[in-house]
Design an enzyme around this catalytic site. Structure first.
Site, PDB file in Angstrom:
ATOM      1  N   LYS A  33       0.837  -1.205   0.000  1.00 22.72           N
ATOM      2  CA  LYS A  33       0.000   0.000   0.000  1.00 22.72           C
ATOM      3  C   LYS A  33       0.871   1.254   0.000  1.00 22.72           C
ATOM      4  O   LYS A  33       0.639   2.198  -0.760  1.00 22.72           O
ATOM      5  CB  LYS A  33      -0.880  -0.027   1.261  1.00 22.72           C
ATOM      6  CG  LYS A  33      -2.058   0.901   1.213  1.00 22.72           C
ATOM      7  CD  LYS A  33      -2.903   0.765   2.460  1.00 22.72           C
ATOM      8  CE  LYS A  33      -4.187   0.009   2.213  1.00 22.72           C
ATOM      9  NZ  LYS A  33      -5.125   0.029   3.329  1.00 22.72           N
ATOM     10  N   GLU A 148     -18.138   6.236   3.582  1.00 24.32           N
ATOM     11  CA  GLU A 148     -17.428   5.817   2.370  1.00 24.32           C
ATOM     12  C   GLU A 148     -18.284   6.179   1.161  1.00 24.32           C
ATOM     13  O   GLU A 148     -19.510   6.114   1.216  1.00 24.32           O
ATOM     14  CB  GLU A 148     -17.157   4.314   2.405  1.00 24.32           C
ATOM     15  CG  GLU A 148     -16.067   3.975   3.397  1.00 24.32           C
ATOM     16  CD  GLU A 148     -15.821   2.477   3.512  1.00 24.32           C
ATOM     17  OE1 GLU A 148     -16.151   1.734   2.589  1.00 24.32           O
ATOM     18  OE2 GLU A 148     -15.273   2.071   4.556  1.00 24.32           O
ATOM     19  N   CYS A 253     -18.531  -0.495   9.403  1.00 23.28           N
ATOM     20  CA  CYS A 253     -18.771   0.218  10.671  1.00 23.28           C
ATOM     21  C   CYS A 253     -20.026  -0.209  11.422  1.00 23.28           C
ATOM     22  O   CYS A 253     -19.930  -0.653  12.560  1.00 23.28           O
ATOM     23  CB  CYS A 253     -18.812   1.717  10.406  1.00 23.28           C
ATOM     24  SG  CYS A 253     -17.206   2.372   9.962  1.00 23.28           S
ATOM     25  N   ARG A 320     -16.656  -5.171   3.086  1.00 19.81           N
ATOM     26  CA  ARG A 320     -16.802  -5.659   4.455  1.00 19.81           C
ATOM     27  C   ARG A 320     -18.284  -5.736   4.860  1.00 19.81           C
ATOM     28  O   ARG A 320     -19.016  -4.780   4.734  1.00 19.81           O
ATOM     29  CB  ARG A 320     -16.011  -4.774   5.425  1.00 19.81           C
ATOM     30  CG  ARG A 320     -14.511  -4.976   5.286  1.00 19.81           C
ATOM     31  CD  ARG A 320     -13.720  -4.065   6.192  1.00 19.81           C
ATOM     32  NE  ARG A 320     -13.602  -2.726   5.665  1.00 19.81           N
ATOM     33  CZ  ARG A 320     -12.823  -1.769   6.189  1.00 19.81           C
ATOM     34  NH1 ARG A 320     -12.123  -2.015   7.274  1.00 19.81           N
ATOM     35  NH2 ARG A 320     -12.765  -0.572   5.648  1.00 19.81           N
TER      36      ARG A 320
HETATM   37  N1  LIG Z   1     -14.460   3.114   6.929  1.00 21.63           N
HETATM   38  C1  LIG Z   1     -15.337   3.958   7.424  1.00 21.63           C
HETATM   39  O1  LIG Z   1     -16.317   4.345   6.776  1.00 21.63           O
HETATM   40  C2  LIG Z   1     -15.138   4.527   8.814  1.00 21.63           C
HETATM   41  C3  LIG Z   1     -15.866   5.660   9.192  1.00 21.63           C
HETATM   42  C4  LIG Z   1     -15.662   6.170  10.483  1.00 21.63           C
HETATM   43  C5  LIG Z   1     -14.793   5.526  11.358  1.00 21.63           C
HETATM   44  N2  LIG Z   1     -14.116   4.416  10.961  1.00 21.63           N
HETATM   45  C6  LIG Z   1     -13.177   3.799  11.880  1.00 21.63           C
HETATM   46  O2  LIG Z   1     -11.853   4.187  11.484  1.00 21.63           O
HETATM   47  C7  LIG Z   1     -10.926   3.111  11.731  1.00 21.63           C
HETATM   48  C8  LIG Z   1     -10.211   2.743  10.438  1.00 21.63           C
HETATM   49  O3  LIG Z   1     -11.165   2.245   9.526  1.00 21.63           O
HETATM   50  P1  LIG Z   1     -10.837   2.028   7.987  1.00 21.63           P
HETATM   51  O4  LIG Z   1     -12.109   1.642   7.336  1.00 21.63           O
HETATM   52  O5  LIG Z   1     -10.075   3.193   7.490  1.00 21.63           O
HETATM   53  O6  LIG Z   1      -9.853   0.763   8.083  1.00 21.63           O
HETATM   54  P2  LIG Z   1      -8.930   0.143   6.929  1.00 21.63           P
HETATM   55  O7  LIG Z   1      -8.879  -1.292   7.192  1.00 21.63           O
HETATM   56  O8  LIG Z   1      -9.402   0.637   5.594  1.00 21.63           O
HETATM   57  O9  LIG Z   1      -7.511   0.805   7.183  1.00 21.63           O
HETATM   58  C9  LIG Z   1      -6.718   0.520   8.288  1.00 21.63           C
HETATM   59  C10 LIG Z   1      -5.263   0.663   7.874  1.00 21.63           C
HETATM   60  O10 LIG Z   1      -4.450   0.526   9.035  1.00 21.63           O
HETATM   61  C11 LIG Z   1      -3.305  -0.218   8.681  1.00 21.63           C
HETATM   62  N3  LIG Z   1      -2.706  -0.787   9.898  1.00 21.63           N
HETATM   63  C12 LIG Z   1      -3.107  -1.859  10.628  1.00 21.63           C
HETATM   64  N4  LIG Z   1      -2.290  -2.045  11.685  1.00 21.63           N
HETATM   65  C13 LIG Z   1      -1.365  -1.065  11.631  1.00 21.63           C
HETATM   66  C14 LIG Z   1      -0.249  -0.697  12.458  1.00 21.63           C
HETATM   67  N5  LIG Z   1       0.039  -1.395  13.545  1.00 21.63           N
HETATM   68  N6  LIG Z   1       0.502   0.370  12.104  1.00 21.63           N
HETATM   69  C15 LIG Z   1       0.201   1.072  10.993  1.00 21.63           C
HETATM   70  N7  LIG Z   1      -0.829   0.786  10.180  1.00 21.63           N
HETATM   71  C16 LIG Z   1      -1.614  -0.261  10.491  1.00 21.63           C
HETATM   72  C17 LIG Z   1      -3.804  -1.258   7.700  1.00 21.63           C
HETATM   73  O11 LIG Z   1      -2.750  -1.786   6.928  1.00 21.63           O
HETATM   74  C18 LIG Z   1      -4.802  -0.421   6.888  1.00 21.63           C
HETATM   75  O12 LIG Z   1      -4.183   0.187   5.779  1.00 21.63           O
HETATM   76  C19 LIG Z   1     -11.756   1.977  12.325  1.00 21.63           C
HETATM   77  O13 LIG Z   1     -11.684   2.047  13.722  1.00 21.63           O
HETATM   78  C20 LIG Z   1     -13.164   2.295  11.857  1.00 21.63           C
HETATM   79  O14 LIG Z   1     -14.137   1.781  12.732  1.00 21.63           O
HETATM   80  C21 LIG Z   1     -14.259   3.905   9.696  1.00 21.63           C
END
Ligand SMILES: NC(=O)c1ccc[n+]([C@@H]2O[C@H](COP(=O)([O-])OP(=O)(O)OC[C@H]3O[C@@H](n4cnc5c(N)ncnc54)[C@H](O)[C@@H]3O)[C@@H](O)[C@H]2O)c1
Length: 438
Positions: A33, A148, A253, A320
């Site tokens: 990535k 999203e 989510c 998801r």
């Molecule tokens: N997707 C949504 O619509 C949305 C909206 C609001 C809140 N959230 C919250 O935001 C958070 C992230 O969601 P997302 O959908 O962006 O997740 P995602 O899975 O798309 O992205 C998470 C990223 O974190 C990286 N990662 C994992 N472990 C890591 C580490 N130790 N160090 C560095 N990078 C690491 C992964 O490789 C990945 O690229 C979650 O808690 C989710 O509940 C998501």
């Protein structure tokens, strides 16, 4: 500034903050990535993100190295995923891994939690940092509410920004980063900020399950849920949003956050009865489509069902908890032949989620010879299909509108029978030639 975890939330946050004029270092553990991002490629599909990233490229850098991140950035946004654990609690192992890494680096830093974490997480992390003799790390909760598919707009024009802080000055620092965004800033404590996020998602999911139950009753008593929702939504106390009946919510989510809030309440000795119903209604709603198909086709063994749309909603590539996964598996278990099309899912790309399902290159290819079609995801391309052409390609006549978005009269005019959720069937009208239908 730093952003740790550049997925749907982290990347959009990083790009938007860079767009606002700040320099942002992005870190992810996913080397592929990071390499793609360094080469200027956006690894997810999010409308508008690619252009905004290109425009802010000079202020963005990407790395897998915490040394580099901590050398350059003092304010660190954490946006790693917090998926459900087998117990239903949020799995915080990635958040913990980040805190462990940052702790190894000396210096004053501010951790800003964007990931959705259970109430009490901020208290626990700060207590652990203090116990480990690391008082230089401040902590702010800044939950994210983006959707999203509309994420860029949501980050640049949010309904509100929530900032929960232990020290006033830390909250001020985060608020200053977003000073150019015109919106209401809610300043509060860390646990309250954490709860605002969970309560918001749980309430939205409740609205969806509520209208889905109303839809199911409408079917039994001959009312039309679309008109019911319109009539309800005009009441300012209710509002028109999230009253669209359909085959249930999915995504990264709502399912996990509702479950995690229920679990959090349970762990604290409170039985959150309402959320149990919200979750159960949502599960059953996906299966009702299978019931509708059986009502119309009889036994599904050997029948051909085409699924239109697979992503959990349109304008994203996120799979998801998509309703399509459950639906496809149920249909396959019933012995149906299942074909599918989604603009974001090329043939052969998701055998892990859809074993035994034929993924087609076009909607018409998926519909070829189908006994019935189910609109699962309301991509504009699918809603706007030429239904007379669809009728000619299908063997059967049944279209289940899983999102209540089709112009039923128009589809029926093409000679198809439309079944919505919470509405009466629209019987097929006089079949018309393809080019008579616009
Ligand atoms: N997707 C949504 O619509 C949305 C909206 C609001 C809140 N959230 C919250 O935001 C958070 C992230 O969601 P997302 O959908 O962006 O997740 P995602 O899975 O798309 O992205 C998470 C990223 O974190 C990286 N990662 C994992 N472990 C890591 C580490 N130790 N160090 C560095 N990078 C690491 C992964 O490789 C990945 O690229 C979650 O808690 C989710 O509940 C998501």
């Amino acid at each position: 500034m730093g952003v740790i975890g550049v997925g749907y939330v982290g990347l959009v946050t990083a790009v938007c903050i860079a767009h606002l004029g700040h320099r942002v270092v992005c870190l992810d553990v996913d080397e592929a990535k990071v390499a793609a991002l360094e080469a200027g490629r956006v690894p997810i599909y999010e409308p508008g993100l690619e252009d905004l990233m290109a425009g802010a490229a000079a202020r963005l850098s990407f790395t897998t190295s915490y040394d580099e991140l901590c050398r350059q950035a003092r304010i660190l946004f954490i946006a790693v995923d917090t998926p459900p654990s087998p117990s239903g609690d949020a799995d915080l192992s990635r958040v913990q891994a980040v805190v462990r890494e940052v702790r190894r680096h000396d210096g004053e830093r501010l951790l800003v939690m964007k990931s959705t974490v259970p109430v009490g997480t901020g208290d626990r992390i700060t207590a652990e940092l203090e116990a480990a003799g690391h008082p230089g790390l401040g902590y702010v909760s800044n939950p994210e509410f983006l959707r999203e598919g509309a994420a860029v707009d949501d980050v640049l024009h949010p309904d509100r920004i929530v900032i929960g802080a232990y020290r006033e000055a830390d909250g001020d620092e985060v608020a200053a980063l977003f000073a150019d965004i015109e919106t209401t800033v809610v300043r509060t404590t860390v646990p309250t900020a954490e709860m605002i996020k969970y309560a918001s998602n749980a309430f939205l999911a409740t609205k969806i399950s509520f209208i889905n139950e109303i839809a199911n009753v409408c079917e039994a008593v001959g009312a039309d849920v679309r008109a019911v929702a319109d009539g309800m939504g005009l009441d300012h106390r209710i509002g028109p949003h999230f009253l669209q009946a359909g085959i249930g919510y999915g995504g990264s989510c709502f399912p996990k956050d509702v479950q995690a809030l229920k679990q959090l309440a349970g762990n604290s000795g409170y039985h959150f009865q309402l959320l149990n119903a919200v979750i159960e209604v949502n599960h059953l709603q996906k299966r009702r489509v299978v019931g509708k198909l059986k009502d119309r086709l009889g036994a599904l063994r050997g029948r051909h069902v085409a699924l239109l749309g697979l992503t959990f909603k349109p304008h994203t590539d996120d799979m998801r908890e998509a309703a399509s996964i459950v639906l496809a598996a149920r249909l396959r278990d019933e012995g149906a032949r299942v074909s599918a099309y989604d603009p974001m899912v090329p043939p052969g790309s998701r055998d892990d989620l859809f074993p035994g399902i034929e993924i087609a290159r076009t909607a018409l290819e998926a519909l070829d010879g189908a006994d019935a079609a189910v609109l699962v995801t309301e991509w504009p391309e699918l809603v706007g299909l030429d239904w007379a052409v669809v009728r000619d390609r299908m063997r059967g006549r049944h279209v289940i509108d899983g999102r209540n978005v089709l112009d039923a009269a128009r589809v029926a005019a093409a000679g198809l029978v439309v079944t919505g959720i919470g509405t009466a069937d629209q019987p097929a009208g006089e079949p018309v030639a393809s080019d008579d239908v616009r």
